[in-house]
Design a protein around this motif. Sequence first.
Motif, PDB file in Angstrom:
ATOM      1  N   LEU A  95       4.311  15.579 -40.152  1.00 40.79           N
ATOM      2  CA  LEU A  95       3.169  15.284 -41.020  1.00 40.79           C
ATOM      3  C   LEU A  95       3.114  13.836 -41.493  1.00 40.79           C
ATOM      4  O   LEU A  95       2.053  13.224 -41.478  1.00 40.79           O
ATOM      5  CB  LEU A  95       3.186  16.220 -42.233  1.00 40.79           C
ATOM      6  CG  LEU A  95       2.983  17.694 -41.888  1.00 40.79           C
ATOM      7  CD1 LEU A  95       3.274  18.573 -43.083  1.00 40.79           C
ATOM      8  CD2 LEU A  95       1.571  17.921 -41.391  1.00 40.79           C
ATOM      9  N   ASN A  98       3.846  11.633 -38.219  1.00 39.27           N
ATOM     10  CA  ASN A  98       2.845  12.083 -37.257  1.00 39.27           C
ATOM     11  C   ASN A  98       3.241  11.785 -35.803  1.00 39.27           C
ATOM     12  O   ASN A  98       2.410  11.430 -34.990  1.00 39.27           O
ATOM     13  CB  ASN A  98       1.490  11.447 -37.587  1.00 39.27           C
ATOM     14  CG  ASN A  98       0.355  12.264 -37.021  1.00 39.27           C
ATOM     15  OD1 ASN A  98       0.540  13.426 -36.672  1.00 39.27           O
ATOM     16  ND2 ASN A  98      -0.812  11.675 -36.923  1.00 39.27           N
ATOM     17  N   LYS A 101       4.732  16.890 -32.317  1.00 43.49           N
ATOM     18  CA  LYS A 101       3.853  18.053 -32.394  1.00 43.49           C
ATOM     19  C   LYS A 101       4.679  19.295 -32.731  1.00 43.49           C
ATOM     20  O   LYS A 101       5.759  19.490 -32.189  1.00 43.49           O
ATOM     21  CB  LYS A 101       3.138  18.235 -31.066  1.00 43.49           C
ATOM     22  CG  LYS A 101       2.083  19.305 -31.118  1.00 43.49           C
ATOM     23  CD  LYS A 101       1.263  19.368 -29.852  1.00 43.49           C
ATOM     24  CE  LYS A 101       0.276  20.504 -29.992  1.00 43.49           C
ATOM     25  NZ  LYS A 101      -0.367  20.887 -28.796  1.00 43.49           N
ATOM     26  N   SER A 119       3.090  22.307 -46.515  1.00 48.77           N
ATOM     27  CA  SER A 119       3.063  21.583 -45.243  1.00 48.77           C
ATOM     28  C   SER A 119       2.907  22.544 -44.064  1.00 48.77           C
ATOM     29  O   SER A 119       2.167  22.267 -43.121  1.00 48.77           O
ATOM     30  CB  SER A 119       4.330  20.747 -45.075  1.00 48.77           C
ATOM     31  OG  SER A 119       5.468  21.523 -45.364  1.00 48.77           O
ATOM     32  N   ARG A 121       1.475  25.545 -44.257  1.00 46.22           N
ATOM     33  CA  ARG A 121       0.102  26.073 -44.347  1.00 46.22           C
ATOM     34  C   ARG A 121      -0.886  25.083 -43.739  1.00 46.22           C
ATOM     35  O   ARG A 121      -1.832  25.476 -43.063  1.00 46.22           O
ATOM     36  CB  ARG A 121      -0.272  26.379 -45.806  1.00 46.22           C
ATOM     37  CG  ARG A 121       0.423  27.615 -46.354  1.00 46.22           C
ATOM     38  CD  ARG A 121      -0.263  28.160 -47.582  1.00 46.22           C
ATOM     39  NE  ARG A 121      -0.572  27.175 -48.598  1.00 46.22           N
ATOM     40  CZ  ARG A 121       0.169  26.928 -49.674  1.00 46.22           C
ATOM     41  NH1 ARG A 121       1.283  27.577 -49.886  1.00 46.22           N
ATOM     42  NH2 ARG A 121      -0.211  26.016 -50.543  1.00 46.22           N
ATOM     43  N   PHE A 122      -0.657  23.806 -43.969  1.00 46.70           N
ATOM     44  CA  PHE A 122      -1.529  22.767 -43.422  1.00 46.70           C
ATOM     45  C   PHE A 122      -1.517  22.814 -41.891  1.00 46.70           C
ATOM     46  O   PHE A 122      -2.559  22.770 -41.249  1.00 46.70           O
ATOM     47  CB  PHE A 122      -1.073  21.388 -43.928  1.00 46.70           C
ATOM     48  CG  PHE A 122      -1.872  20.257 -43.360  1.00 46.70           C
ATOM     49  CD1 PHE A 122      -3.143  19.970 -43.855  1.00 46.70           C
ATOM     50  CD2 PHE A 122      -1.372  19.481 -42.329  1.00 46.70           C
ATOM     51  CE1 PHE A 122      -3.883  18.924 -43.329  1.00 46.70           C
ATOM     52  CE2 PHE A 122      -2.107  18.431 -41.797  1.00 46.70           C
ATOM     53  CZ  PHE A 122      -3.367  18.157 -42.303  1.00 46.70           C
ATOM     54  N   ILE A 123      -0.323  22.921 -41.311  1.00 51.60           N
ATOM     55  CA  ILE A 123      -0.210  22.968 -39.847  1.00 51.60           C
ATOM     56  C   ILE A 123      -0.879  24.238 -39.305  1.00 51.60           C
ATOM     57  O   ILE A 123      -1.597  24.186 -38.313  1.00 51.60           O
ATOM     58  CB  ILE A 123       1.281  22.894 -39.407  1.00 51.60           C
ATOM     59  CG1 ILE A 123       1.845  21.515 -39.771  1.00 51.60           C
ATOM     60  CG2 ILE A 123       1.417  23.147 -37.908  1.00 51.60           C
ATOM     61  CD1 ILE A 123       3.348  21.396 -39.618  1.00 51.60           C
ATOM     62  N   LYS A 125      -3.338  25.879 -40.650  1.00 52.01           N
ATOM     63  CA  LYS A 125      -4.781  25.703 -40.788  1.00 52.01           C
ATOM     64  C   LYS A 125      -5.328  24.843 -39.651  1.00 52.01           C
ATOM     65  O   LYS A 125      -6.402  25.095 -39.125  1.00 52.01           O
ATOM     66  CB  LYS A 125      -5.072  25.048 -42.145  1.00 52.01           C
ATOM     67  CG  LYS A 125      -6.482  25.191 -42.625  1.00 52.01           C
ATOM     68  CD  LYS A 125      -6.572  24.650 -44.040  1.00 52.01           C
ATOM     69  CE  LYS A 125      -7.963  24.770 -44.601  1.00 52.01           C
ATOM     70  NZ  LYS A 125      -8.012  24.329 -45.993  1.00 52.01           N
ATOM     71  N   GLN A 126      -4.559  23.838 -39.248  1.00 50.67           N
ATOM     72  CA  GLN A 126      -5.004  22.933 -38.186  1.00 50.67           C
ATOM     73  C   GLN A 126      -4.932  23.562 -36.801  1.00 50.67           C
ATOM     74  O   GLN A 126      -5.820  23.389 -35.997  1.00 50.67           O
ATOM     75  CB  GLN A 126      -4.149  21.669 -38.189  1.00 50.67           C
ATOM     76  CG  GLN A 126      -4.522  20.724 -39.293  1.00 50.67           C
ATOM     77  CD  GLN A 126      -4.019  19.330 -38.968  1.00 50.67           C
ATOM     78  OE1 GLN A 126      -2.869  19.123 -38.626  1.00 50.67           O
ATOM     79  NE2 GLN A 126      -4.905  18.363 -39.071  1.00 50.67           N
ATOM     80  N   GLN A 127      -3.848  24.287 -36.518  1.00 49.37           N
ATOM     81  CA  GLN A 127      -3.644  24.730 -35.139  1.00 49.37           C
ATOM     82  C   GLN A 127      -3.289  26.204 -34.982  1.00 49.37           C
ATOM     83  O   GLN A 127      -3.243  26.697 -33.869  1.00 49.37           O
ATOM     84  CB  GLN A 127      -2.567  23.876 -34.477  1.00 49.37           C
ATOM     85  CG  GLN A 127      -1.182  24.122 -35.097  1.00 49.37           C
ATOM     86  CD  GLN A 127      -0.143  23.203 -34.523  1.00 49.37           C
ATOM     87  OE1 GLN A 127      -0.392  22.023 -34.348  1.00 49.37           O
ATOM     88  NE2 GLN A 127       1.016  23.733 -34.237  1.00 49.37           N
ATOM     89  N   HIS A 154       1.331  24.581 -25.200  1.00 47.38           N
ATOM     90  CA  HIS A 154       1.598  23.611 -26.255  1.00 47.38           C
ATOM     91  C   HIS A 154       2.797  22.703 -25.957  1.00 47.38           C
ATOM     92  O   HIS A 154       3.013  21.719 -26.654  1.00 47.38           O
ATOM     93  CB  HIS A 154       1.813  24.316 -27.594  1.00 47.38           C
ATOM     94  CG  HIS A 154       0.564  24.946 -28.125  1.00 47.38           C
ATOM     95  ND1 HIS A 154      -0.454  24.209 -28.683  1.00 47.38           N
ATOM     96  CD2 HIS A 154       0.156  26.225 -28.155  1.00 47.38           C
ATOM     97  CE1 HIS A 154      -1.442  25.026 -29.043  1.00 47.38           C
ATOM     98  NE2 HIS A 154      -1.094  26.249 -28.729  1.00 47.38           N
TER      99      HIS A 154
END
Length: 162
Positions: A95, A98, A101, A119, A121-123, A125-127, A154
């Motif tokens: 994060l 960056n 992956k 952090s 939850r953010f990932i 939400k993104q993928q 991936h």
Amino acid sequence: DGKIYDAYIIYPKSHTNESNFVEYFVYQIMPDILENKCGYKLCIYGRDIYPGEDTASAIEKRMQKSRRLIILLTHHLINCKEHAYDQHIALYNALIQNDTKVILLEMETIGTYEKLQESLRFIIKQQGTIKWKEQHTVHPQSSNSKFWKQVRYHMPLTRKSS
């Protein structure tokens, strides 16, 4: 790119019934499919970090030499109050810097993600996550299952000539 590993594996290191399967998955199933059948090189704590090495710096160095970070999401990992050092470093690298992956493998149905670190939850939400379904445990070694195809999607391209 100076990387040695295709993926560094982060998993809960505890001795509960749940972790017996997770350890079997990490030490047997993942190497069998991703290394033997697909030609990736994994870094697994307990297998690729040697006794006597400074664990913290060894983890950090191995992660920096990995193209992906694979985090196995389990109830234990989520409910564990003291988050593992490798998880902290991984999320920081993913994060803040960056440069790596993250691939999230949901090993059991987590339900709502509200107990997860922000952090993670953010990932998600993104993928999103790749969900391990019970039916995979019947033939976990089938590299052609939907689960393993999603994981390979991936992963970085293998350098192995086919």
